[in-house]
Write a protein that holds these residues in place. Structure first.
Motif, PDB file in Angstrom:
ATOM      1  N   ASP A   1      12.781  14.888  29.303  1.00 16.99           N
ATOM      2  CA  ASP A   1      13.022  15.772  28.142  1.00 16.99           C
ATOM      3  C   ASP A   1      11.795  15.787  27.234  1.00 16.99           C
ATOM      4  O   ASP A   1      11.413  16.820  26.693  1.00 16.99           O
ATOM      5  CB  ASP A   1      14.196  15.265  27.294  1.00 16.99           C
ATOM      6  CG  ASP A   1      15.525  15.366  28.029  1.00 16.99           C
ATOM      7  OD1 ASP A   1      15.625  16.232  28.925  1.00 16.99           O
ATOM      8  OD2 ASP A   1      16.438  14.581  27.715  1.00 16.99           O
ATOM      9  N   ASP A   2      11.219  14.612  27.070  1.00 17.22           N
ATOM     10  CA  ASP A   2      10.072  14.495  26.179  1.00 17.22           C
ATOM     11  C   ASP A   2       8.888  15.302  26.719  1.00 17.22           C
ATOM     12  O   ASP A   2       8.184  15.975  25.964  1.00 17.22           O
ATOM     13  CB  ASP A   2       9.679  13.025  26.021  1.00 17.22           C
ATOM     14  CG  ASP A   2       8.594  12.850  24.974  1.00 17.22           C
ATOM     15  OD1 ASP A   2       8.922  12.955  23.774  1.00 17.22           O
ATOM     16  OD2 ASP A   2       7.427  12.665  25.342  1.00 17.22           O
ATOM     17  N   LEU A   3       8.704  15.259  28.025  1.00 18.97           N
ATOM     18  CA  LEU A   3       7.599  16.026  28.615  1.00 18.97           C
ATOM     19  C   LEU A   3       7.895  17.522  28.520  1.00 18.97           C
ATOM     20  O   LEU A   3       6.994  18.334  28.313  1.00 18.97           O
ATOM     21  CB  LEU A   3       7.349  15.594  30.057  1.00 18.97           C
ATOM     22  CG  LEU A   3       6.827  14.141  30.215  1.00 18.97           C
ATOM     23  CD1 LEU A   3       6.746  13.754  31.689  1.00 18.97           C
ATOM     24  CD2 LEU A   3       5.462  13.974  29.544  1.00 18.97           C
ATOM     25  N   ALA A   4       9.176  17.878  28.624  1.00 20.38           N
ATOM     26  CA  ALA A   4       9.566  19.288  28.603  1.00 20.38           C
ATOM     27  C   ALA A   4       9.298  19.945  27.254  1.00 20.38           C
ATOM     28  O   ALA A   4       9.109  21.151  27.165  1.00 20.38           O
ATOM     29  CB  ALA A   4      11.042  19.430  28.965  1.00 20.38           C
ATOM     30  N   ARG A   5       9.263  19.146  26.157  1.00 18.59           N
ATOM     31  CA  ARG A   5       9.046  19.754  24.841  1.00 18.59           C
ATOM     32  C   ARG A   5       7.554  19.871  24.533  1.00 18.59           C
ATOM     33  O   ARG A   5       7.145  20.398  23.506  1.00 18.59           O
ATOM     34  CB  ARG A   5       9.751  18.954  23.750  1.00 18.59           C
ATOM     35  CG  ARG A   5       9.218  17.531  23.641  1.00 18.59           C
ATOM     36  CD  ARG A   5       8.980  17.076  22.221  1.00 18.59           C
ATOM     37  NE  ARG A   5       8.347  15.768  22.222  1.00 18.59           N
ATOM     38  CZ  ARG A   5       7.165  15.533  21.657  1.00 18.59           C
ATOM     39  NH1 ARG A   5       6.489  16.477  21.076  1.00 18.59           N
ATOM     40  NH2 ARG A   5       6.651  14.315  21.698  1.00 18.59           N
ATOM     41  N   ARG A   6       6.707  19.402  25.408  1.00 26.60           N
ATOM     42  CA  ARG A   6       5.262  19.482  25.177  1.00 26.60           C
ATOM     43  C   ARG A   6       4.737  20.871  25.526  1.00 26.60           C
ATOM     44  O   ARG A   6       5.387  21.632  26.221  1.00 26.60           O
ATOM     45  CB  ARG A   6       4.540  18.373  25.942  1.00 26.60           C
ATOM     46  CG  ARG A   6       4.905  17.020  25.333  1.00 26.60           C
ATOM     47  CD  ARG A   6       4.395  15.833  26.065  1.00 26.60           C
ATOM     48  NE  ARG A   6       4.924  14.629  25.426  1.00 26.60           N
ATOM     49  CZ  ARG A   6       4.316  13.965  24.435  1.00 26.60           C
ATOM     50  NH1 ARG A   6       3.135  14.362  24.001  1.00 26.60           N
ATOM     51  NH2 ARG A   6       4.887  12.910  23.894  1.00 26.60           N
ATOM     52  N   ASP A   7       3.564  21.221  25.012  1.00 28.41           N
ATOM     53  CA  ASP A   7       3.161  22.633  25.059  1.00 28.41           C
ATOM     54  C   ASP A   7       2.674  23.145  26.412  1.00 28.41           C
ATOM     55  O   ASP A   7       3.176  24.147  26.921  1.00 28.41           O
ATOM     56  CB  ASP A   7       2.157  22.959  23.939  1.00 28.41           C
ATOM     57  CG  ASP A   7       0.998  21.969  23.825  1.00 28.41           C
ATOM     58  OD1 ASP A   7       0.869  21.092  24.708  1.00 28.41           O
ATOM     59  OD2 ASP A   7       0.216  22.086  22.858  1.00 28.41           O
ATOM     60  N   PHE A   8       1.701  22.461  26.985  1.00 33.81           N
ATOM     61  CA  PHE A   8       1.119  22.960  28.230  1.00 33.81           C
ATOM     62  C   PHE A   8       1.254  21.915  29.335  1.00 33.81           C
ATOM     63  O   PHE A   8       1.294  20.716  29.061  1.00 33.81           O
ATOM     64  CB  PHE A   8      -0.354  23.342  28.008  1.00 33.81           C
ATOM     65  CG  PHE A   8      -0.497  24.420  26.959  1.00 33.81           C
ATOM     66  CD1 PHE A   8      -0.184  25.743  27.268  1.00 33.81           C
ATOM     67  CD2 PHE A   8      -0.858  24.114  25.652  1.00 33.81           C
ATOM     68  CE1 PHE A   8      -0.243  26.733  26.296  1.00 33.81           C
ATOM     69  CE2 PHE A   8      -0.930  25.099  24.668  1.00 33.81           C
ATOM     70  CZ  PHE A   8      -0.612  26.411  25.000  1.00 33.81           C
ATOM     71  N   THR A   9       1.288  22.391  30.562  1.00 31.75           N
ATOM     72  CA  THR A   9       1.543  21.458  31.669  1.00 31.75           C
ATOM     73  C   THR A   9       0.501  20.343  31.703  1.00 31.75           C
ATOM     74  O   THR A   9       0.840  19.193  31.987  1.00 31.75           O
ATOM     75  CB  THR A   9       1.551  22.193  33.028  1.00 31.75           C
ATOM     76  OG1 THR A   9       0.258  22.804  33.213  1.00 31.75           O
ATOM     77  CG2 THR A   9       2.637  23.255  33.083  1.00 31.75           C
ATOM     78  N   ILE A  10      -0.755  20.677  31.380  1.00 30.39           N
ATOM     79  CA  ILE A  10      -1.789  19.627  31.435  1.00 30.39           C
ATOM     80  C   ILE A  10      -1.597  18.579  30.345  1.00 30.39           C
ATOM     81  O   ILE A  10      -2.195  17.505  30.407  1.00 30.39           O
ATOM     82  CB  ILE A  10      -3.227  20.216  31.345  1.00 30.39           C
ATOM     83  CG1 ILE A  10      -3.439  20.959  30.021  1.00 30.39           C
ATOM     84  CG2 ILE A  10      -3.524  21.132  32.528  1.00 30.39           C
ATOM     85  CD1 ILE A  10      -4.912  21.277  29.739  1.00 30.39           C
ATOM     86  N   ASN A  11      -0.780  18.900  29.338  1.00 30.05           N
ATOM     87  CA  ASN A  11      -0.477  17.944  28.271  1.00 30.05           C
ATOM     88  C   ASN A  11       0.877  17.282  28.488  1.00 30.05           C
ATOM     89  O   ASN A  11       1.362  16.574  27.622  1.00 30.05           O
ATOM     90  CB  ASN A  11      -0.448  18.650  26.906  1.00 30.05           C
ATOM     91  CG  ASN A  11      -1.816  19.148  26.486  1.00 30.05           C
ATOM     92  OD1 ASN A  11      -2.826  18.679  27.003  1.00 30.05           O
ATOM     93  ND2 ASN A  11      -1.839  20.092  25.557  1.00 30.05           N
ATOM     94  N   ALA A  12       1.505  17.563  29.605  1.00 27.70           N
ATOM     95  CA  ALA A  12       2.879  17.090  29.841  1.00 27.70           C
ATOM     96  C   ALA A  12       2.948  16.155  31.045  1.00 27.70           C
ATOM     97  O   ALA A  12       3.905  16.165  31.809  1.00 27.70           O
ATOM     98  CB  ALA A  12       3.813  18.291  30.024  1.00 27.70           C
ATOM     99  N   VAL A  13       1.915  15.356  31.195  1.00 33.19           N
ATOM    100  CA  VAL A  13       1.875  14.362  32.261  1.00 33.19           C
ATOM    101  C   VAL A  13       1.924  12.985  31.599  1.00 33.19           C
ATOM    102  O   VAL A  13       1.385  12.818  30.503  1.00 33.19           O
ATOM    103  CB  VAL A  13       0.569  14.490  33.090  1.00 33.19           C
ATOM    104  CG1 VAL A  13       0.588  13.547  34.293  1.00 33.19           C
ATOM    105  CG2 VAL A  13       0.347  15.935  33.533  1.00 33.19           C
ATOM    106  N   ALA A  14       2.596  12.042  32.231  1.00 30.28           N
ATOM    107  CA  ALA A  14       2.675  10.689  31.663  1.00 30.28           C
ATOM    108  C   ALA A  14       2.221   9.664  32.705  1.00 30.28           C
ATOM    109  O   ALA A  14       2.209   9.938  33.912  1.00 30.28           O
ATOM    110  CB  ALA A  14       4.111  10.385  31.220  1.00 30.28           C
TER     111      ALA A  14
END
Ligand code: ATP
Ligand code: MG
Length: 472
Positions: free
Chosen positions: A130-143
């Motif tokens: 869920d936390d990654l899903a609220r981030r803006d761009f896919t390159i910023n949504a990796v953990a």
């Protein structure tokens, strides 16, 4: 922000092709600050990951300068683990201070963006996904989830939105439905453009169309957020202002956020380099160092007065008009008072026209008018202005000559502190009451001493002060 090894995309990027969701990934040189935070959280039994811009930059082979950790632990738990940390209530962001501060956010999901700025509701019961899903761009949504709770360098990548593929291919793509994501928060429009410029990435077609549609909504952003984005853009050594603001213009962002600049389009220049006043302006900003984004603001705004003074065909007084306009623009964007004054004064004085015939007194008056502390900035702006117009300084009478003549005045009395008398003397000896009259008297003496430094002797100045008082 360290310079990225782009756009050659050798090195770390090539390893990206082997990486995907769940892949093992070791971060050998993770600095102690984020490593310690991850270790402490895991040690206390809470899932914690490295996430967002810092991981993106590491994967690209650059050294991040801000560190973000996301965790399942609630803000109060996090802040209890790190003495000295502070906690920003609403979003539950805990900052762990240090030479390299680490921001720790609790996994969250957000809903409702009535004001298009901030979520109406933040829920702390989300999962990492869920936390990654609220981030803006896919390159910023990796953990990156470290493997061993005791620390160590090995871990796994968590990438539900294929950010790694986009990072490898050089693509900016919104997480989820682009139109919805930009409608939630129009700042993402500016961020998306900035990331595309910074990394030399292309914006994926659906994202780009949504971004153009959402551009007018940036008008509703808070001035502080726009200012910070603008500064990030100007401060990035990898982003060229000529390219960046052309993009802003094409998307309608320039007309929305900086209409005073947009108005320079089509205003003729009559300078050696081609283009209009906007082209010239952007080249000027580009010639100034990214390490000083406020100076770049001065470059960006130095000719804004030309749009309104164009009517006379000569731009008479455009530096005065421009100084006012620049001040209004920067106040609107909530820049600090010192930054506003710095830019306003630079623009006010940028049209100086030195000639070898200037007397030493004229050089001293110039220094006083501009202010000694602003001379370096003013010369930098003039050099950038020249670079932006293709002008070549004349061998005699050019900037280097003026610089040398200013240096000759190094020991000349130029400020009240250099005068052989001070306010106390004038009060005591001549009975001048304190107040604005005293200030004016000192100014007057200063002017005379700037014209003729040989007057700067105590007896002489007291006599002159007496004469001036008698005139009044
Ligand atoms: P920079 O290198 O400029 O700091 P960044 O991506 O790290 O870029 P930050 O503002 O530091 O930007 O934000 C950290 C992370 O928080 C982002 O990578 C992204 O995952 C998330 N984030 C930041 N701002 C937004 C936003 N407006 N909408 C959604 N997610 C955001
Ligand atoms: Mg960041």
């Amino acid at each position: 922000m360290a310079q990225l090894p782009l756009p050659g995309r050798s090195g770390p990027i090539s390893q990206l092709s082997q990486l995907s969701d769940g892949a093992a990934y070791a971060i050998g040189d993770l600095p102690e600050a984020p490593a310690r935070v991850l270790r402490a959280l895991a040690g206390a039994g809470h899932e914690a990951v490295l996430v967002g811009g810092c991981l993106r930059d590491l994967l690209l082979g650059a050294r991040p300068d801000d560190w973000d950790v996301a965790t399942a632990a609630l803000p109060a738990t996090v802040s209890a683990l790190f003495p000295g940390s502070w906690w920003e209530n609403r979003f539950g962001t805990v900052t762990v201070p240090g030479a390299q501060p680490v921001q720790v956010t609790t996994y969250r999901s957000e809903s409702g963006y009535a004001d298009r700025r901030r979520p109406d509701e933040v829920t702390f019961h989300g999962s990492l996904r869920d936390d990654l899903a609220r981030r803006d761009f896919t390159i910023n949504a990796v953990a990156w989830l470290p493997e061993a709770p005791g620390g160590g360098t090995s871990g796994r990548l968590v990438d539900p939105f294929d950010g790694l593929v986009d990072l490898r291919d050089g693509v900016i793509r919104a997480v989820g439905d682009p139109a919805a994501r930009f409608a939630e928060d129009a700042l993402r429009v500016l961020r998306g453009v900035r990331f595309a410029l910074r990394f030399g990435f292309r914006i994926e077609a659906v994202t780009e169309a949504a971004l153009a549609d959402a551009a007018p909504a940036t008008a509703g952003l808070s001035a502080e957020r726009v200012r910070d984005e603008l500064l990030r853009l100007l401060a990035d050594p990898g982003i060229r202002p000529t390219v960046a603001f052309a993009r802003w213009e094409a998307l309608g962002l320039l007309a929305t956020l900086l209409p005073e600049l947009a108005a320079l389009r089509g205003i003729p220049q009559g300078k050696p380099l081609p283009g209009d006043a906007l082209d010239h302006t952007l080249r000027t900003a580009e010639a100034l160092p990214a390490s000083d984004p406020i100076l770049r603001m001065a470059g960006l705004l130095h000719d804004v007065g030309k749009a309104t003074t164009f009517a006379d065909g000569h731009f008479y007084g455009h530096e005065v008009e421009g100084a006012h306009t620049a001040e209004a623009v920067m106040r609107r964007l909530r820049f600090g008072a010192q930054d506003v004054a710095r830019v306003r004064e630079l623009i006010r004085h940028h049209m100086f026209a030195y000639e070898p015939a200037w007397t030493d007194a004229a050089v001293r008056r110039f220094i006083r008018r501009v202010g000694h502390e602003r001379l370096g900035d003013l010369f930098a702006l003039r050099e950038a202005d020249d670079a932006g117009s293709g002008a070549v300084e004349p061998p005699a009478g050019g900037l280097p000559e003026l610089r040398a003549r200013i240096a000759e005045q190094e020991n000349a009395p130029l400020a009240h502190g250099h005068l052989a008398v001070d306010g106390h003397d004038l009060q005591r000896v001549l009975d001048v009451p304190p107040g604005p009259g005293l200030g004016r008297l000192l100014d007057r003496l200063m002017e005379e001493v700037v014209d003729d430094p040989s007057l700067n002797r105590r007896e002489m100045l007291l006599r002159r002060a007496g004469e001036i008082l008698a005139e009044r």
